[in-house]
Design a protein around this motif. Structure first.
Motif, PDB file in Angstrom:
ATOM      1  N   ALA A 141      50.438  44.177  60.067  1.00 20.65           N
ATOM      2  CA  ALA A 141      49.300  44.913  60.587  1.00 20.65           C
ATOM      3  C   ALA A 141      48.038  44.052  60.503  1.00 20.65           C
ATOM      4  CB  ALA A 141      49.116  46.208  59.803  1.00 20.65           C
ATOM      5  N   GLN A 142      47.061  44.376  61.317  1.00 24.61           N
ATOM      6  CA  GLN A 142      45.788  43.657  61.298  1.00 24.61           C
ATOM      7  C   GLN A 142      45.187  43.683  59.894  1.00 24.61           C
ATOM      8  OE1 GLN A 142      44.783  42.230  64.102  1.00 24.61           O
ATOM      9  NE2 GLN A 142      42.803  41.410  63.451  1.00 24.61           N
ATOM     10  N   GLY A 143      44.873  42.495  59.373  1.00 18.76           N
ATOM     11  CA  GLY A 143      44.233  42.410  58.059  1.00 18.76           C
ATOM     12  C   GLY A 143      45.149  42.678  56.889  1.00 18.76           C
ATOM     13  N   ALA A 144      46.463  42.631  57.087  1.00 13.41           N
ATOM     14  CA  ALA A 144      47.404  42.924  56.001  1.00 13.41           C
ATOM     15  C   ALA A 144      47.217  41.960  54.830  1.00 13.41           C
ATOM     16  CB  ALA A 144      48.839  42.836  56.510  1.00 13.41           C
ATOM     17  N   LEU A 145      47.573  42.443  53.631  1.00 14.43           N
ATOM     18  CA  LEU A 145      47.527  41.622  52.424  1.00 14.43           C
ATOM     19  C   LEU A 145      48.888  40.974  52.219  1.00 14.43           C
ATOM     20  CD1 LEU A 145      46.071  40.717  49.784  1.00 14.43           C
ATOM     21  CD2 LEU A 145      47.051  42.744  48.707  1.00 14.43           C
ATOM     22  N   ASP A 150      47.497  28.197  53.379  1.00  8.48           N
ATOM     23  CA  ASP A 150      46.109  28.091  53.856  1.00  8.48           C
ATOM     24  C   ASP A 150      46.042  27.303  55.160  1.00  8.48           C
ATOM     25  OD1 ASP A 150      45.019  29.586  51.845  1.00  8.48           O
ATOM     26  OD2 ASP A 150      44.221  27.894  50.701  1.00  8.48           O
ATOM     27  N   GLN A 151      46.803  26.223  55.225  1.00  4.65           N
ATOM     28  CA  GLN A 151      46.807  25.397  56.435  1.00  4.65           C
ATOM     29  C   GLN A 151      47.391  26.172  57.611  1.00  4.65           C
ATOM     30  OE1 GLN A 151      48.982  21.741  56.061  1.00  4.65           O
ATOM     31  NE2 GLN A 151      48.213  20.894  57.966  1.00  4.65           N
ATOM     32  N   VAL A 179      49.263  35.923  37.042  1.00  2.00           N
ATOM     33  CA  VAL A 179      48.230  34.950  37.408  1.00  2.00           C
ATOM     34  C   VAL A 179      48.047  35.001  38.922  1.00  2.00           C
ATOM     35  CG1 VAL A 179      47.529  32.533  37.389  1.00  2.00           C
ATOM     36  CG2 VAL A 179      48.872  33.456  35.485  1.00  2.00           C
ATOM     37  N   ILE A 180      46.813  35.179  39.362  1.00  5.43           N
ATOM     38  CA  ILE A 180      46.509  35.076  40.788  1.00  5.43           C
ATOM     39  C   ILE A 180      45.764  33.765  41.010  1.00  5.43           C
ATOM     40  CG2 ILE A 180      46.502  37.568  41.144  1.00  5.43           C
ATOM     41  CD1 ILE A 180      43.416  37.429  41.227  1.00  5.43           C
ATOM     42  N   THR A 181      45.998  33.152  42.175  1.00  5.51           N
ATOM     43  CA  THR A 181      45.473  31.807  42.405  1.00  5.51           C
ATOM     44  C   THR A 181      44.697  31.740  43.715  1.00  5.51           C
ATOM     45  OG1 THR A 181      47.593  31.166  43.397  1.00  5.51           O
ATOM     46  CG2 THR A 181      47.288  30.716  41.044  1.00  5.51           C
ATOM     47  N   THR A 225      40.392  32.009  50.363  1.00  5.74           N
ATOM     48  CA  THR A 225      40.805  33.377  50.050  1.00  5.74           C
ATOM     49  C   THR A 225      39.668  34.362  50.287  1.00  5.74           C
ATOM     50  OG1 THR A 225      42.304  32.538  48.350  1.00  5.74           O
ATOM     51  CG2 THR A 225      41.797  34.889  48.306  1.00  5.74           C
ATOM     52  N   ALA A 226      39.966  35.428  51.016  1.00  6.76           N
ATOM     53  CA  ALA A 226      38.970  36.474  51.252  1.00  6.76           C
ATOM     54  C   ALA A 226      38.719  37.247  49.959  1.00  6.76           C
ATOM     55  CB  ALA A 226      39.458  37.427  52.341  1.00  6.76           C
ATOM     56  N   PRO A 227      37.444  37.535  49.629  1.00  6.45           N
ATOM     57  CA  PRO A 227      37.160  38.318  48.423  1.00  6.45           C
ATOM     58  C   PRO A 227      37.899  39.651  48.394  1.00  6.45           C
ATOM     59  CG  PRO A 227      35.137  37.344  49.278  1.00  6.45           C
ATOM     60  CD  PRO A 227      36.217  37.072  50.295  1.00  6.45           C
ATOM     61  N   SER A 228      38.098  40.270  49.548  1.00 11.25           N
ATOM     62  CA  SER A 228      38.808  41.550  49.594  1.00 11.25           C
ATOM     63  C   SER A 228      40.258  41.387  49.151  1.00 11.25           C
ATOM     64  CB  SER A 228      38.757  42.148  50.996  1.00 11.25           C
ATOM     65  OG  SER A 228      39.376  41.278  51.940  1.00 11.25           O
ATOM     66  N   ALA A 229      40.856  40.223  49.427  1.00 11.92           N
ATOM     67  CA  ALA A 229      42.234  39.982  49.004  1.00 11.92           C
ATOM     68  C   ALA A 229      42.329  39.904  47.490  1.00 11.92           C
ATOM     69  CB  ALA A 229      42.760  38.694  49.641  1.00 11.92           C
TER      70      ALA A 229
END
Length: 285
Positions: free
Chosen positions: A89-93, A109-110, A150-152, A157-161
């Motif tokens: 979906a649009q904007g999915a995490l 990221d690439q 641990v999140i990296t 990375t979007a702040p919302s993510a």
């Protein structure tokens, strides 16, 4: 409270199955889809209550979901994230559960920088939970309770993510620590990957005719050597440089033990034992 209408777990084994069970317990996902290569394994996951629906990787069309958690071996994570970035979906995490992070985060990221039509958001995750056991039959809903994830995040990375992935893991029972991908890989080389190498080496040098004498110390120390070989082969190759650095420090410590024993140095042996005990006691049970 439902936060995600449809969540997809790619790779429904011990970790993926436990995520499914914990998601169901938390009520954060209305529907949980399991994705994998084996219909038989995914049917087990449905029977366990870890997922509601199965989708085979060979399927021509992926369902539209707003949360994807990739729990495949580390060398497959980036590929799976790319697949789901084009169909979610649009904007999915999108996140993962891989034991290494630097190359995964860089590759994703690439990929998302060059092609991300749905504007999905990725952030790497590594739940520090698990077992030498594998398979969805060993999954449990409380696997992450009181554990650390641990999140990296990276510069992309979007702040919302970051906010949403923290909600996800905390709702599954875990505490969350944020590190750079490189710092993460260096840390787990010392706390996870080196112990696996040591455990495997100790088991390998024990003569088989002496196994009948193996007691608690040997069993505790070698437990993780029973882990999945293919999985650990990929982890160790993926994190080769940090593991080599950790091995060098360990070899230095072993040499201190060798010198102390060769010289019958009781004081040095006491110091070495005390150093190990102090660190271990600081962790508790």
């Amino acid at each position: 409270m439902t936060r995600w209408e449809q969540a997809a777990i790619v790779g429904v084994g011990l970790i993926g199955g436990s995520i499914g069970l914990a998601l169901r317990r938390s009520g954060l996902a209305r529907r949980i889809i399991g994705v994998g290569r084996s219909a038989a394994n995914l049917q087990k996951a449905i029977a366990r209550g870890a997922i509601d629906q199965l989708v085979l990787e060979s399927a021509g069309e992926l369902p539209e979901v707003d949360l994807v958690i990739v729990c495949t071996p580390v060398d497959h994570v980036a590929k799976h994230v790319a697949w789901w970035a084009s169909s979610s979906a649009q904007g999915a995490l999108l996140t993962d559960a891989g034991s290494t992070k630097a190359r995964i985060v860089s590759d994703v990221d690439q990929q998302l920088h060059t092609q991300n039509p749905r504007q999905t958001r990725f952030i790497g995750s590594h739940p520090l939970a698990g077992s030498e056991k594998t398979g969805v039959e060993f999954a449990r809903e409380n696997l992450f309770d009181g554990r650390v994830v641990v999140i990296t995040p990276s510069d992309h990375t979007a702040p919302s993510a970051i906010e949403e992935v923290e909600v996800l893991w905390k709702s599954l029972g875990a505490g969350v620590i944020s590190m750079t991908p490189t710092a993460h890989d260096e840390a787990v080389a010392a706390t996870s990957h080196l112990p696996h190498v040591i455990s495997s080496a100790l088991a390998a040098v024990t003569p088989s005719d002496l196994l009948k004498l193996a007691a608690g110390g040997w069993l505790d120390t070698t437990r993780i050597a029973a882990g999945d070989i293919a999985l650990w082969q990929q982890i160790l190759l993926e994190n080769r440089e940090p593991v080599l650095a950790a091995l060098t420090k360990y070899e230095t410590e072993l040499n201190s033990w060798r010198r102390a024993l060769e010289q019958r140095d009781a004081a040095a042996i006491e110091t070495l034992l005390q150093q190990g005990k102090t660190i271990r006691d600081a962790v508790g049970n």
